[in-house]
Design a protein around this motif. Structure first.
Motif, PDB file in Angstrom:
ATOM      1  N   GLU A   1       0.827  -1.211   0.000  1.00 57.09           N
ATOM      2  CA  GLU A   1       0.000   0.000   0.000  1.00 57.09           C
ATOM      3  C   GLU A   1       0.860   1.260   0.000  1.00 57.09           C
ATOM      4  N   TRP A   2       1.981   1.212   0.677  1.00 57.75           N
ATOM      5  CA  TRP A   2       2.884   2.374   0.751  1.00 57.75           C
ATOM      6  C   TRP A   2       3.752   2.521  -0.491  1.00 57.75           C
ATOM      7  N   GLY A   3       3.782   1.520  -1.354  1.00 59.82           N
ATOM      8  CA  GLY A   3       4.656   1.580  -2.516  1.00 59.82           C
ATOM      9  C   GLY A   3       6.075   1.152  -2.228  1.00 59.82           C
ATOM     10  N   LEU A   4       6.290   0.496  -1.095  1.00 58.01           N
ATOM     11  CA  LEU A   4       7.632  -0.004  -0.776  1.00 58.01           C
ATOM     12  C   LEU A   4       7.995  -1.193  -1.653  1.00 58.01           C
ATOM     13  N   ILE A   5       6.982  -1.991  -2.012  1.00 60.70           N
ATOM     14  CA  ILE A   5       7.187  -3.180  -2.841  1.00 60.70           C
ATOM     15  C   ILE A   5       6.192  -3.162  -3.987  1.00 60.70           C
ATOM     16  N   TRP A   6       6.404  -4.041  -4.963  1.00 58.74           N
ATOM     17  CA  TRP A   6       5.530  -4.081  -6.129  1.00 58.74           C
ATOM     18  C   TRP A   6       4.170  -4.686  -5.784  1.00 58.74           C
ATOM     19  N   SER A   7       4.166  -5.860  -5.107  1.00 62.61           N
ATOM     20  CA  SER A   7       2.873  -6.471  -4.792  1.00 62.61           C
ATOM     21  C   SER A   7       2.984  -7.461  -3.646  1.00 62.61           C
ATOM     22  N   CYS A   8       1.827  -7.746  -3.059  1.00 61.52           N
ATOM     23  CA  CYS A   8       1.666  -8.731  -1.983  1.00 61.52           C
ATOM     24  C   CYS A   8       0.675  -9.778  -2.468  1.00 61.52           C
ATOM     25  N   VAL A   9       1.031 -11.045  -2.333  1.00 66.62           N
ATOM     26  CA  VAL A   9       0.166 -12.122  -2.795  1.00 66.62           C
ATOM     27  C   VAL A   9       0.006 -13.153  -1.675  1.00 66.62           C
ATOM     28  N   ASP A  10      -0.987 -14.013  -1.808  1.00 61.03           N
ATOM     29  CA  ASP A  10      -1.157 -15.082  -0.824  1.00 61.03           C
ATOM     30  C   ASP A  10       0.097 -15.951  -0.781  1.00 61.03           C
ATOM     31  N   ASP A  11       0.437 -16.436   0.400  1.00 65.37           N
ATOM     32  CA  ASP A  11       1.672 -17.201   0.568  1.00 65.37           C
ATOM     33  C   ASP A  11       1.794 -18.352  -0.422  1.00 65.37           C
ATOM     34  N   GLY A  12       0.703 -19.079  -0.617  1.00 65.60           N
ATOM     35  CA  GLY A  12       0.744 -20.226  -1.519  1.00 65.60           C
ATOM     36  C   GLY A  12       0.917 -19.855  -2.977  1.00 65.60           C
ATOM     37  N   GLU A  13       0.660 -18.594  -3.288  1.00 55.17           N
ATOM     38  CA  GLU A  13       0.778 -18.128  -4.672  1.00 55.17           C
ATOM     39  C   GLU A  13       2.114 -17.456  -4.956  1.00 55.17           C
ATOM     40  N   LEU A  14       2.932 -17.243  -3.919  1.00 55.24           N
ATOM     41  CA  LEU A  14       4.153 -16.458  -4.109  1.00 55.24           C
ATOM     42  C   LEU A  14       5.065 -17.064  -5.173  1.00 55.24           C
ATOM     43  N   GLN A  15       5.461 -18.300  -4.998  1.00 57.01           N
ATOM     44  CA  GLN A  15       6.400 -18.897  -5.950  1.00 57.01           C
ATOM     45  C   GLN A  15       5.807 -19.026  -7.350  1.00 57.01           C
ATOM     46  N   PRO A  16       4.538 -19.478  -7.521  1.00 61.47           N
ATOM     47  CA  PRO A  16       3.973 -19.519  -8.882  1.00 61.47           C
ATOM     48  C   PRO A  16       3.881 -18.143  -9.535  1.00 61.47           C
ATOM     49  N   VAL A  17       3.497 -17.128  -8.767  1.00 61.08           N
ATOM     50  CA  VAL A  17       3.393 -15.784  -9.326  1.00 61.08           C
ATOM     51  C   VAL A  17       4.766 -15.268  -9.742  1.00 61.08           C
ATOM     52  N   VAL A  18       5.748 -15.458  -8.871  1.00 60.25           N
ATOM     53  CA  VAL A  18       7.103 -15.001  -9.183  1.00 60.25           C
ATOM     54  C   VAL A  18       7.665 -15.765 -10.376  1.00 60.25           C
TER      55      VAL A  18
END
Length: 268
Positions: free
Chosen positions: A183-200
């Motif tokens: 929300e602050w723009g510190l990072i590009w996005s936040c995803v559900d833990d189980g989706e992190l590796q597939p999304v990346v």
């Protein structure tokens, strides 16, 4: 990319190199050995980029953390029990690491799978794109040790979130959730833990199939804009556009646009 390391996992598939900080029992905290091995791994990535076999890099951590920063038990005391020279640690290890990540001529993605604290947070934020799992968090833990944000943290934070929020994060050392960081723009996005590796993985493969030279100059121009004045930045854009206009990827991009088909970039 086939060599074995004790503190890292390294994989290469589909032109995507993945480096995993692998000291899960210590929350992947940095030691001198890990720094040395990471320098070697990044040198392999650079060599792979020159050969055309590596076109994107993912940096992540094993277990329940991305990186807890410096392993304090690994720091050497000075002569006769004098305090350690923390400046030497920065000069020999952390400064070269940040500069090496920034200098890579390909996209670098941090997949933050848990806590990123101290230098671990700074290393993640030094990457080009940061994707975090929902349970991940970022902590500027330096103040709790009487120190300043290092590993580029004092430079990166105010540029990402502004001086007020950077000051609060640095002075208070409070845990910032991945959702708040997004929300602050510190990072590009936040995803559900189980989706992190597939999304990346999907994002890294997309970038690896893209115009790698254009990506390299894009990241270089954006980082340079932090210190360049407008006239200097316009000159930099001119020089990069002149170079890229002669690339195979530009010719392919134009041809694909005219022929109404997907581009087949080679990264050259």
């Amino acid at each position: 990319m086939s060599r074995a390391f004790e503190t890292l996992g390294v994989e290469l598939a589909d032109a995507v190199a993945t480096i995993t900080l692998n000291r899960p029992d210590r929350l992947n905290a940095f030691t001198r050995q890990m720094h040395a091995e990471l320098r070697e791994a990044l040198a392999d990535v650079r060599a792979g980029r020159e050969r055309g076999t590596v076109r994107a890099l993912v940096l992540t951590g094993a277990g329940r953390a991305f990186c807890a920063g410096q392993d304090l038990g690994d720091r050497q005391s000075g002569p006769a029990g004098a305090p350690p020279d923390l400046g030497a640690s920065i000069e020999e290890n952390y400064k070269p690491l940040v500069l090496a990540l920034r200098a890579l001529e390909l996209p670098v993605i941090a997949a933050v799978n848990g806590v990123a604290a101290g230098a671990g947070a700074s290393i993640a934020l030094a990457c080009d794109l940061v994707i975090a799992g929902r349970s991940a968090s970022f902590i500027q833990s330096f103040a709790k040790l009487g120190l300043v944000p290092d590993t580029g943290g004092s430079w990166i934070l105010p540029r990402l979130v502004g001086p007020a929020r950077a000051m609060g994060l640095a002075l208070l050392g409070e845990r910032l959730s991945a959702e708040q960081a997004a929300e602050w723009g510190l990072i590009w996005s936040c995803v559900d833990d189980g989706e992190l590796q597939p999304v990346v993985r999907e994002l890294a493969m997309r970038l690896a199939a893209g115009p790698t030279c254009g990506y390299a100059r894009t990241k270089q121009s954006l980082w340079a804009s932090s210190t360049n004045d407008l006239d200097t930045q316009l000159d930099l854009e001119r020089d990069f556009m002149r170079e890229l206009g002669r690339s195979d990827d530009y010719r392919e991009g134009v041809a694909a646009f005219i022929e109404k088909r997907a581009a087949r970039f080679t990264g050259r």
